[in-house]
Write a protein that holds these residues in place. Structure first.
Motif, short mmCIF file in Angstrom:
data_model
loop_
_atom_site.label_atom_id
_atom_site.label_comp_id
_atom_site.label_asym_id
_atom_site.label_seq_id
_atom_site.Cartn_x
_atom_site.Cartn_y
_atom_site.Cartn_z
N PHE A 137 0.81 -1.22 0.00
CA PHE A 137 0.00 0.00 0.00
C PHE A 137 0.84 1.27 0.00
CE2 PHE A 137 -3.29 -3.00 1.30
CZ PHE A 137 -4.36 -2.55 0.54
N THR A 138 2.13 1.16 0.19
CA THR A 138 2.97 2.36 0.09
C THR A 138 3.03 2.86 -1.35
OG1 THR A 138 4.99 1.03 -0.20
CG2 THR A 138 4.38 1.63 2.05
N LYS A 139 2.55 2.05 -2.29
CA LYS A 139 2.52 2.44 -3.70
C LYS A 139 1.16 3.02 -4.11
CE LYS A 139 6.72 1.16 -4.53
NZ LYS A 139 7.76 2.20 -4.82
N ILE A 140 0.28 3.20 -3.15
CA ILE A 140 -1.06 3.71 -3.44
C ILE A 140 -1.13 5.20 -3.09
CG2 ILE A 140 -3.53 3.44 -3.04
CD1 ILE A 140 -2.20 1.00 -4.32
N ILE A 141 -1.68 5.98 -3.99
CA ILE A 141 -1.99 7.39 -3.73
C ILE A 141 -3.46 7.47 -3.35
CG2 ILE A 141 -2.17 9.69 -4.73
CD1 ILE A 141 0.07 8.88 -6.67
N PHE A 142 -3.76 7.89 -2.13
CA PHE A 142 -5.15 7.99 -1.67
C PHE A 142 -5.66 9.42 -1.85
CE2 PHE A 142 -3.54 4.32 0.69
CZ PHE A 142 -4.55 3.40 0.47
N SER A 143 -6.90 9.55 -2.31
CA SER A 143 -7.48 10.88 -2.54
C SER A 143 -8.93 10.90 -2.06
CB SER A 143 -7.43 11.22 -4.04
OG SER A 143 -8.32 10.38 -4.76
N GLY A 224 7.86 5.56 -10.10
CA GLY A 224 7.60 5.09 -8.73
C GLY A 224 6.61 3.96 -8.64
N ASN A 225 6.01 3.57 -9.77
CA ASN A 225 5.02 2.47 -9.80
C ASN A 225 3.83 2.74 -8.88
OD1 ASN A 225 6.56 0.90 -11.63
ND2 ASN A 225 7.86 0.21 -9.92
N PHE A 226 3.41 4.00 -8.82
CA PHE A 226 2.27 4.35 -7.98
C PHE A 226 0.96 3.98 -8.66
CE2 PHE A 226 5.40 7.24 -6.01
CZ PHE A 226 5.15 6.97 -4.68
N ILE A 227 -0.07 3.78 -7.83
CA ILE A 227 -1.44 3.51 -8.31
C ILE A 227 -2.35 4.54 -7.65
CG2 ILE A 227 -3.32 1.83 -8.39
CD1 ILE A 227 -1.23 -0.38 -8.13
N PHE A 228 -3.27 5.08 -8.42
CA PHE A 228 -4.14 6.15 -7.94
C PHE A 228 -5.45 5.58 -7.41
CE2 PHE A 228 -7.30 9.61 -8.96
CZ PHE A 228 -6.92 10.44 -7.91
N GLN A 229 -5.84 6.02 -6.20
CA GLN A 229 -7.12 5.58 -5.61
C GLN A 229 -8.10 6.74 -5.61
OE1 GLN A 229 -8.30 6.87 -2.50
NE2 GLN A 229 -10.19 5.65 -2.52
N GLN A 230 -9.35 6.44 -5.95
CA GLN A 230 -10.45 7.39 -5.83
C GLN A 230 -11.71 6.58 -5.57
OE1 GLN A 230 -10.72 9.43 -9.60
NE2 GLN A 230 -11.09 7.56 -10.77
N ASP A 231 -12.69 7.20 -4.92
CA ASP A 231 -13.91 6.45 -4.61
C ASP A 231 -14.81 6.40 -5.85
OD1 ASP A 231 -15.31 8.87 -4.77
OD2 ASP A 231 -15.14 9.24 -2.62
N ARG A 247 -4.91 7.82 -20.75
CA ARG A 247 -3.98 8.44 -21.68
C ARG A 247 -2.67 8.85 -21.01
NH1 ARG A 247 -8.60 11.15 -23.60
NH2 ARG A 247 -7.93 13.08 -22.54
N ARG A 248 -2.74 9.11 -19.71
CA ARG A 248 -1.56 9.53 -18.98
C ARG A 248 -0.91 8.38 -18.22
NH1 ARG A 248 -4.87 13.22 -20.20
NH2 ARG A 248 -4.26 15.40 -20.49
N ASN A 249 -1.35 7.16 -18.53
CA ASN A 249 -0.78 5.94 -17.94
C ASN A 249 -0.83 5.97 -16.40
OD1 ASN A 249 -0.05 4.80 -20.48
ND2 ASN A 249 1.73 6.19 -20.53
N ILE A 250 -1.97 6.42 -15.89
CA ILE A 250 -2.18 6.45 -14.43
C ILE A 250 -3.10 5.29 -14.07
CG2 ILE A 250 -3.04 7.77 -12.47
CD1 ILE A 250 -2.42 10.32 -14.01
N PRO A 251 -2.58 4.21 -13.50
CA PRO A 251 -3.45 3.08 -13.13
C PRO A 251 -4.36 3.45 -11.96
CG PRO A 251 -1.20 2.71 -12.37
CD PRO A 251 -1.17 3.97 -13.17
N ILE A 252 -5.56 2.89 -11.98
CA ILE A 252 -6.56 3.20 -10.94
C ILE A 252 -6.80 1.97 -10.08
CG2 ILE A 252 -8.91 4.00 -10.52
CD1 ILE A 252 -8.88 5.24 -13.32
N LEU A 253 -6.80 2.17 -8.77
CA LEU A 253 -7.10 1.08 -7.84
C LEU A 253 -8.60 0.86 -7.80
CD1 LEU A 253 -6.07 -0.90 -5.59
CD2 LEU A 253 -6.51 0.96 -3.97
N GLU A 254 -9.04 -0.36 -8.08
CA GLU A 254 -10.48 -0.67 -7.98
C GLU A 254 -10.90 -0.57 -6.52
OE1 GLU A 254 -13.61 -4.25 -9.13
OE2 GLU A 254 -11.49 -4.42 -9.64
N TRP A 255 -11.89 0.27 -6.26
CA TRP A 255 -12.25 0.60 -4.88
C TRP A 255 -13.69 0.20 -4.59
CZ3 TRP A 255 -9.06 1.65 -1.12
CH2 TRP A 255 -9.53 2.20 0.08
#
Length: 329
Positions: A137-143, A224-231, A247-255
């Motif tokens: 989870f240190t690779k997850i960006i929480f928003s 950094g191999n980050f994954i973006f989280q949003q509800d 398009r910006r190669n930002i992977p999304i965490l299924e929430w």
């Protein structure tokens, strides 16, 4: 009549010595200058002497009544008056309250808020937990988004009332005095960005927020191999928003939906609320509120963020342990 005093430790020792010498209780009483009755009381039970508590007024409740009260109060929201009425007890509500207070198993607590979870929600939360038992989870960006009101949050109105002083009053303006909506994101490396947004934000507005708030961090940490989280808010799931992120190669965490308790940024909001409204503080206008929000955001330090990321394994474990039910977070 002067109340009878208990035997001192020295007198107890005297009685024990004289008793071992075969002297009668009556003679011992004369020798140490105490009554025959008090000497007899000690001789009958030397170890238990002085430990018996005074009985006081007999209890109006039987042991069965007390058990029924505890059973009725167990994880219940009924008042003492209601419990008394349900059990048809001929005692006061205060007697019921004292009985509950003496129980070592039942404590009065404020009920925590938790989202409504249907069976579908629980299944999806369980699926998420099982799929992410070994996620880093240190690779997850929480928003998340949060609204702050000038008159303070709901449920922040308690205080210690000194009966010698006038009661405090909390005045609330219409629409809670106005407020602002903010968006923020955190990473394991620290705070990312806090942005003030429209309270009626649409998909286009949200993409502007991502461009200003997320993209600078993303460019600096492209490897950094980050994954973006949003509800699952509609503006987050909008087709154009999804295409913009792709398009910006930002992977999304299924929430999973209805899951604020496993998002650590909710704890950041709680920290900021305590700072912003400390001492039951209110704000005259939005212009006064905004600097307080920014100051509270800057006080979110790395230690707090580290602790929140470390808690993610416990959150996942509780989700599995409780079959997708609410966690303690």
């Amino acid at each position: 009549m002067t109340p009878r005093k208990s035997l001192t430790d020295f007198e107890k020792g005297q009685i024990t010595v004289l008793m071992n010498q075969g002297i009668s209780n009556r003679q011992i009483a004369k020798t140490i200058g105490r009554t025959h009755t008090i000497v007899n009381s000690f001789v009958k039970d030397p170890t238990g002497y002085g430990t018996k508590k005074k009985s006081g007024r007999p209890s109006l409740l039987s042991q069965r009544d007390k058990r029924l009260i505890i059973r009725s109060a167990s994880n219940n929201v009924d008042s003492c008056r209601q419990i008394k009425s349900d059990l048809n007890l001929d005692v006061s509500s205060e007697t019921v309250r004292r009985t509950i207070a003496k129980s070592k198993f039942i404590k009065y607590r404020k009920m925590k808020k938790s989202p409504y979870l249907s069976n579908v929600h629980r299944v999806n939360r369980m699926k998420f937990a099982r799929n992410h038992r070994r996620t880093d989870f240190t690779k997850i960006i929480f928003s998340d988004e949060k609204k702050f009101n000038c008159d303070g949050p709901d449920g922040y109105r308690s205080y210690w009332h000194d009966l010698r002083k006038e009661k405090l009053r909390f005045s609330r303006r219409n629409f809670k005095g106005g407020g602002v909506m903010v968006w923020a994101a955190i990473a394991s490396t620290g705070r990312i960005k806090l942005c003030f947004v429209s309270k009626k934000m649409n998909g286009a507005d949200y993409r502007i927020v991502l461009r200003r708030g997320l993209m600078p961090f993303w460019r600096r940490n492209r490897n950094g191999n980050f994954i973006f989280q949003q509800d699952g808010a509609p503006i987050h799931r909008a087709r154009k928003t999804t295409e913009w992120l792709t398009r910006r190669n930002i992977p999304i965490l299924e929430w999973p939906s209805c899951s604020p308790d496993i998002n650590p940024i909710e704890n950041v909001w709680a920290f900021m609320v305590r700072k912003i409204y400390e001492g039951n503080k209110t704000y005259r206008s939005v212009d006064d509120l905004k600097p307080a929000i920014i100051a509270a955001w800057r006080e979110v330090d790395q230690q707090l963020i580290d602790n929140l990321y470390l808690s993610m394994d416990s959150r996942i474990f509780q989700l599995i342990q409780r079959s997708g039910g609410p966690t303690d977070y």
